[in-house]
Design a protein around this motif. Structure first.
Motif, mmCIF file in Angstrom:
data_model
loop_
_atom_site.group_PDB
_atom_site.id
_atom_site.type_symbol
_atom_site.label_atom_id
_atom_site.label_comp_id
_atom_site.label_asym_id
_atom_site.label_seq_id
_atom_site.Cartn_x
_atom_site.Cartn_y
_atom_site.Cartn_z
ATOM 1 N N SER A 50 28.239 77.546 85.034
ATOM 2 C CA SER A 50 27.889 78.911 84.618
ATOM 3 C C SER A 50 28.149 79.884 85.760
ATOM 4 O O SER A 50 28.677 80.981 85.555
ATOM 5 C CB SER A 50 26.417 78.996 84.231
ATOM 6 O OG SER A 50 26.086 77.956 83.386
ATOM 7 N N PHE A 52 31.870 80.562 86.108
ATOM 8 C CA PHE A 52 32.367 81.483 85.064
ATOM 9 C C PHE A 52 31.897 82.913 85.336
ATOM 10 O O PHE A 52 32.648 83.870 85.161
ATOM 11 C CB PHE A 52 31.906 81.012 83.683
ATOM 12 C CG PHE A 52 32.861 80.033 83.074
ATOM 13 C CD1 PHE A 52 34.155 80.424 82.735
ATOM 14 C CD2 PHE A 52 32.510 78.713 82.875
ATOM 15 C CE1 PHE A 52 35.052 79.512 82.191
ATOM 16 C CE2 PHE A 52 33.400 77.797 82.347
ATOM 17 C CZ PHE A 52 34.671 78.194 82.007
ATOM 18 N N GLY A 93 38.833 79.289 83.404
ATOM 19 C CA GLY A 93 38.134 80.578 83.398
ATOM 20 C C GLY A 93 39.122 81.721 83.583
ATOM 21 O O GLY A 93 39.009 82.781 82.955
#
Lengths: 231, 533
Positions: B59, B62, B159
Motif C-alpha cells: 500500500s 502504491f 504501479g
C-alpha cells in the motif's frame, strides 16, 4: 601423519607479527615449543595475548612471519591439526538445545573415543558438573559454563592444549585440581600453552612465560613471570 | 597422544563416522510438546507479521507512486527533467541486484554460527555435512532476498505502468528466484577464492559506471538526441514484454546451474577461518537489522570503517565532552550518510524525473524525512539518554547530558530540513516568497523531529525481535506497537505547518496547525529549557 622437514619443535613462530592489517599489536616474536613444554602467555591488557592465541590457531592471519605446527604451516582445515590441538576459548558459545553432558558427548564422539560414556562421566565428576549434566547451557551459572568449556578441551586427546585464561571464574578447589591435572598432562607429553593472569598457574603447571610488551615478547622463567604478575 | 590424564587406557578409536547433526536433531526432537508448540507459534507469528507488513508495504509503495506521479495535481516542467519513472525502473532492478551481491560478499555468504564454529568445526571429522548445510542456507537466503527485492520492484513497475500482466509477472518472479541462486552462488565462488574485497571494489566501480552512464544519457536526452530517447524508451518498455523475461529466465537458468555446481565444488575449499568470520558477520548484520538500523545494508568495508574511526578528530577537538561524543558518533557511526543520501536522492529525482516536481511528491518527501530523521537521530543520542553510567564517567548531571542531546537533535533537524527546503526552493519547486513563515515552519518541524527522536531514544529498546518476543499478551504487543506508532505521529505532526506551506503557499497557515505542531514539540523544549511544563 604428515609432518614438515624439521620436526624438532611441536610449535614454532618465526618473526611473527600479530595484529590486524590496519594495526600491528606485537612482534616480531620467535617461539620454539617442544613436546611437554608449558608456556604461559602474560602481559598487560591489550598487549596481544588472545590475539597471539588466535593467530597460533589460524583464526587470524599473521601480519608477517609464520606459525608452524609439527614443521608445517598452521592450518586448522587439516584433519591432523584438529586431531592434535585442543582449545578452550575465553567465552565460548553453546548449542542451546544440547545439555551439558551432550556437549561433552559431541566432543568425545567427534574424536572417535569408543568409551565416550565413561569419559563424559569422569569429566563431569572432575569439574563437579554431574548434578547439572542434564541442564541446558542457559540454565548454568557463568562459572559452570566455564567449567564445561574446560571439560570439553580436556576430554579429548591432544598433543597441544591451548587455554585462554583457564583460571577465570573457577573456585579455588577446582583451580587446584585443574593445575595438578595440567602438570600431569605435561609430564605425559602434552604441551600446554595458556594465557593467564594467575601466578599460581605459572608456578605450578607451566615451565616458562612469554611476557608480551608493547612491541615485542620476552621469554622468561615461570617464577619470574609469576613475580611480574604479582607486582 | 594424551587425553585428560584421568584414565588414558580408555582411549581407543571407533570405527563408524559420527555425525554431530544427528545428536543435535535428537536433542531437538526430545523437546516436549509445549516447547515445540512455542517454537511453531513463534514462527507462525513471524510469518503472519511478515504478511501483514508486506500488505502495508505494498500500500505504501502504491501511495508513493501515486504521489510521485502527482495524480490529479499539476506538476512543474523542470528543464532538466528528461526521464520518466518507468524508464528508470530497469536501472533500479540492476542496482538492487548489484547491492544484493555486494551484501552477500560482505556476509560470506557461506558461514556457520558461533556454536558450530566452537564445537563442530574443530572436530576431526569430514565437514561435508556442515559445509553443505551452510551452502544450502546461503542459496535459500539468496533466493528469498532476491525474490523479495524483485517483487517489490514488480509492484513499483505495475504501479507505474498501471496494468498487470500475470504471465509476465510469473515469469519475472521465476527470474528473481534464479537470480537469487545465481547471486548467492557467485558469492560462494568468490568467497572460496578469498576475493571478496577485490570484487567489492569492482562492484563499487560498476556503480560509478552506472552513475556515469546515467549522466551521459541524461546529457544526450537533454540535448534532444532522438536515438538516445528511443534507446531509453525501448529499455523502459521491454520490462513489460514477455519475451524479455523468457530470455532472461533462460540465461539465468543456465548461469545458476553452472554457478551452483561450481559453488558446490568450491564450497569444500572455503577455509574454516572464512566460515567462522562469515558467521560472525552474519550475526552482526542480523542484530543490526533487528534494530531497524539501515546502515547494515551498506555493509562498509573494513578499510572504510578504519578510515571512519579516524575522522572528525579536528572538528570535535574544541567541543565539550558531551558534544564531542555526539559529533563523533554522527561522523564515525556513519549516521549522517543516510540523511545526506536521502537529500541527494530527493533533489536528484525532483530535478531530473518528469512529473515529480509536484506538491504531492513534496509532501511525501517531507513526510519521509519526518520519519527518517527521528529514527536516525535517536541512534546518535541514545547513549546520552539511556546509559546512566555516562553521568558518572563524564562527571556531569544527567539533565545536562539530556539538554545537550536535545540541542544537538534540534540543530541537526534544523540543518536537515533547511537543506531540503533550500534545495527544493533553489529548484523552484517550493515557493519561498513567504520566507519567514517557512523559517518558522522549519523550526517547528525541527523541534518536533527532535522531540520524537528523544522519545524514541529514551525507550532504549529498538530490537524488534526482543520487543515483540518479550510481549506476553496481545495487550503488551499493542502497547509496543502503540509506542512505535506514537513516535511516528510525534515525528510527523509538527510538520503540519510545512505541509500547509507546500499545498497552499499563498494562504496563511491556519492557527490550529501551529497549536498541534507546538504541542508535539514540548518534550524537546522541556529538555532544552530544563524544567517541566
Amino acid at each position: 601423519m604428515q609432518t614438515g622437514q624439521s620436526q624438532k619443535y611441536l610449535l614454532e613462530a618465526r618473526e611473527l607479527i600479530i595484529g590486524y592489517p590496519q594495526r600491528t599489536i606485537s612482534g616480531p616474536l620467535n617461539l620454539h615449543i617442544s613436546q611437554g613444554d608449558g608456556l604461559g602467555i602474560i602481559g598487560a591488557n591489550g598487549s596481544g595475548k588472545s590475539t597471539l592465541l588466535r593467530t597460533i590457531l589460524g583464526h587470524l592471519m599473521p601480519v608477517a612471519g609464520e606459525v608452524r605446527f609439527l614443521g608445517l604451516p598452521v592450518n586448522e582445515d587439516s584433519l591432523s591439526f584438529r586431531q592434535l590441538v585442543a582449545v578452550q576459548v575465553t567465552d565460548g558459545t553453546f548449542f542451546e538445545e544440547l545439555t551439558v553432558a551432550e556437549h561433552l558427548e559431541l566432543v568425545a564422539r567427534g574424536h572417535k573415543l569408543s568409551s565416550w560414556k565413561s569419559l563424559v562421566a569422569e569429566e563431569l565428576e572432575f569439574f563437579e558438573l554431574h548434578l547439572v549434566a542434564d541442564l541446558l547451557p542457559h540454565e548454568l551459572s557463568s562459572g559452570q559454563r566455564r567449567k564445561l568449556l574446560l571439560a570439553a578441551s580436556l576430554i579429548r586427546p591432544a598433543q597441544l592444549l591451548i587455554l585462554d585464561e583457564p583460571e577465570q571464574r573457577l573456585d579455588l578447589r577446582i583451580k587446584a585440581k585443574l593445575y595438578d591435572r595440567l602438570a600431569t598432562l605435561r609430564k605425559s607429553g602434552t604441551t600446554v600453552l595458556a594465557v593467564t593472569h594467575d601466578p599460581q598457574l605459572l608456578r605450578h603447571s607451566l615451565g616458562q612465560a612469554l611476557l608480551l610488551n608493547e612491541d615485542h615478547g620476552e621469554l622468561i622463567e615461570a617464577a619470574v613471570g609469576a613475580q611480574w604478575l604479582e607486582r | 597422544m594424551e587425553r585428560s590424564g584421568l584414565n588414558d587406557n580408555d582411549v581407543s578409536v571407533q570405527e563408524s563416522e559420527f555425525d554431530p547433526q544427528q545428536l543435535i536433531l535428537r536433542a531437538k526432537r526430545r523437546r516436549n510438546f509445549s516447547e515445540r508448540f512455542e517454537s511453531f507459534s513463534d514462527a507462525y507469528v513471524w510469518v503472519l507479521a511478515a504478511i501483514v507488513a508486506l500488505a502495508y508495504l505494498f500500500s505504501a509503495i502504491f501511495g508513493l507512486i501515486f504521489a510521485l506521479l502527482g495524480q490529479g495535481v499539476a506538476h512543474q516542467k523542470m528543464p532538466a527533467a528528461v526521464w520518466s519513472l518507468q524508464e528508470l525502473s530497469p536501472i533500479l532492478l540492476a542496482l538492487g541486484a548489484i547491492y544484493l551481491l555486494r551484501l552477500f560478499l560482505h556476509l560470506g555468504p557461506v558461514g556457520i554460527n558461533a556454536a558450530k564454529a566452537d564445537w563442530w568445526l574443530p572436530l576431526p571429522l569430514g565437514l561435508a555435512v556442515l559445509r553443505s548445510g551452510a551452502l544450502r542456507n546461503a542459496l535459500i537466503v539468496g533466493m528469498l532476498s532476491s525474490t523479495f527485492v524483485g517483487v517489490l520492484w514488480l509492484i513499483v513497475l505495475y504501479g507505474l505502468a498501471g496494468a498487470f500482466h500475470p504471465l509476465v509477472a510469473g515469469c519475472a518472479v521465476v527470474c528473481f528466484v534464479l537470480a537469487g541462486v545465481f547471486i548467492a552462488s557467485v558469492g560462494v565462488v568468490v568467497q572460496s577464492y578469498g576475493l571478496q574485497r577485490l570484487v567489492q571494489h569492482w562492484i563499487d566501480g560498476c556503480l560509478v559506471a552506472i552513475g556515469a552512464l546515467l549522466m551521459i544519457f541524461w546529457g544526450l536526452l537533454a540535448m534532444g538526441k532522438q536515438w538516445a530517447k528511443s534507446v531509453v524508451e525501448n529499455v523502459g518498455s521491454s520490462v513489460l514484454h514477455l519475451p524479455t523475461w523468457i530470455c532472461a529466465a533462460t540465461v539465468l537458468l543456465v548461469l545458476s546451474v553452472i554457478f551452483t555446481w561450481w559453488a558446490a565444488q568450491r564450497n569444500l575449499k572455503i577455509t574454516s577461518r572464512s566460515l567462522r568470520s562469515s558467521g560472525e558477520k552474519q550475526q552482526r548484520v542480523l542484530g543490526v537489522l533487528m534494530q531497524a538500523d539501515s546502515r547494515s545494508i551498506g555493509a562498509p568495508s573494513a578499510t572504510v570503517l578504519g578510515y571512519r574511526r579516524r575522522r572528525g578528530r579536528r572538528i570535535a577537538a574544541n567541543l565539550t565532552i558531551a558534544w564531542r561524543i555526539l559529533v563523533l558518533r554522527l561522523i564515525r557511526g556513519g549516521y549522517w550518510q543516510s540523511i545526506a543520501g536521502y537529500l541527494l536522492l530527493v533533489l536528484g529525482l525532483t530535478a531530473t524525473v518528469e512529473q515529480i516536481a509536484n506538491p504531492l511528491s513534496m509532501l511525501v518527501f517531507y513526510l519521509m524525512v519526518g520519519v527518517l530523521l527521528p529514527l536516525n537521530l535517536s541512534g546518535v543520542i541514545a547513549p546520552m539518554l539511556t546509559q546512566r553510567q555516562l553521568t558518572q564517567h563524564l562527571g556531569q548531571p544527567s539533565a545536562k547530558l539530556e539538554r545537550t542531546a536535545a540541542l544537538f537533535a534540534v540543530i541537526y533537524s534544523v540543518a536537515t530540513l533547511s537543506l531540503l527546503t533550500g534545495g527544493l526552493g533553489l529548484l523552484g519547486v517550493v515557493d519561498l516568497s513567504n520566507f519567514w513563515w517557512w523559517c518558522a515552519a522549519v523550526f517547528a518541524g525541527s523541534l518536533g523531529a527532535a522531540a520524537a527522536s528523544l522519545g524514541h531514544a529514551q525507550r532504549n529498546e529498538r530490537d524488534w525481535e526482543s520487543l515483540l518476543g518479550s510481549a506476553t499478551s496481545d495487550t503488551s504487543v499493542a502497547i509496543v506497537l502503540y509506542g512505535e506508532l506514537s513516535t511516528l505521529v510525534r515525528a510527523v505532526a509538527p510538520l503540519a505547518p510545512l505541509f500547509s506551506m507546500i499545498l497552499s503557499p499563498d494562504a496563511d497557515i491556519p492557527w490550529p496547525l501551529w497549536v498541534i505542531s507546538l504541542l508535539f514539540t514540548l518534550p524537546a523544549l522541556r529538555l532544552i529549557v530544563g524544567r517541566k511544563f
